[in-house]
Write a protein that holds these residues in place. Sequence first.
Motif, short mmCIF file in Angstrom:
data_model
loop_
_atom_site.label_atom_id
_atom_site.label_comp_id
_atom_site.label_asym_id
_atom_site.label_seq_id
_atom_site.Cartn_x
_atom_site.Cartn_y
_atom_site.Cartn_z
N UNK A 83 -21.03 25.87 -9.92
CA UNK A 83 -20.31 25.18 -10.99
C UNK A 83 -18.90 25.76 -11.15
N UNK A 84 -17.89 24.87 -11.17
CA UNK A 84 -16.49 25.30 -11.23
C UNK A 84 -15.72 24.39 -12.18
N UNK A 85 -14.45 24.74 -12.40
CA UNK A 85 -13.52 23.85 -13.09
C UNK A 85 -12.26 23.73 -12.25
N UNK A 86 -11.61 22.58 -12.35
CA UNK A 86 -10.30 22.35 -11.75
C UNK A 86 -9.45 21.61 -12.76
N UNK A 87 -8.38 22.26 -13.21
CA UNK A 87 -7.50 21.68 -14.23
C UNK A 87 -8.29 21.23 -15.46
N UNK A 88 -9.26 22.05 -15.84
CA UNK A 88 -10.05 21.75 -17.03
C UNK A 88 -11.22 20.82 -16.81
N UNK A 89 -11.35 20.23 -15.64
CA UNK A 89 -12.47 19.34 -15.34
C UNK A 89 -13.61 20.14 -14.73
N UNK A 90 -14.81 19.94 -15.27
CA UNK A 90 -15.98 20.62 -14.73
C UNK A 90 -16.51 19.87 -13.51
#
Length: 245
Positions: A83-90
Amino acid sequence: MDAHDIRRRAFAMPLTSPAYPPGPYRFVDREYLIITYRTDPDRLRALVPEPLRIDEPLVKYEFIRMPDSTGFGDYTESGQVIPVTLDGRRGNYTHCMFLDDEAPIAAGREIWGFPKKLASPRLRVEADTLVATLDYGPVRVATATMGYKHRAADVEAMRASFDVPNFLLKVIPHVDGTPRICELVEYPLVDVTVKGAWTGPGALSLAPHALAPVAELPVLEVVSATHILADLTLGLGAVAHDYLA
């Protein structure tokens, strides 16, 4: 064969006998066993590529049984999803995958950049237990177990979990061995129907292996075990970040 014919026919290798057919790729009765566990945060950060970020040191170890998939047939795969985030998106980053069918290995690596290698995963029911194993050659690398359908899970919540973006690190070398493509790819899962979902007690054991290093992210605590049956289509990708730009 002239240049026009080559461009018209070229979508996969080998040109005259492609390893896989054109998509889209639809999966029916796709069965998941997902063991979510806590791991060492420093080791996890060292393996997740920027600009992705991790909020918690969690890993989802997945076994997926695919008895009916368009173009790929019947196969099973296993691997670690973070599980990660990119620019605030999960979303989810696929760290490694092992499967037993050449066509989806070739398609997954060439089109999206899935980190796929040939191995022998299995997912089956043994009496009252859902049992999954991963063998790399003769060596047992991973074993997961879960109580079979102990409790029904929230189907709508499971359906929503498929809507997050998925990320891959696609690497393709140039003919001189230098990187030709090195990019973070984002892809969706679409037309998802969750047919059933269950939770129960789960366990996961990972063994060290030089070429299947799943134990580099050690199991410190099992957080949950989930069993899902779903139909879905694997969507095409987009470049989220180009490391060579």
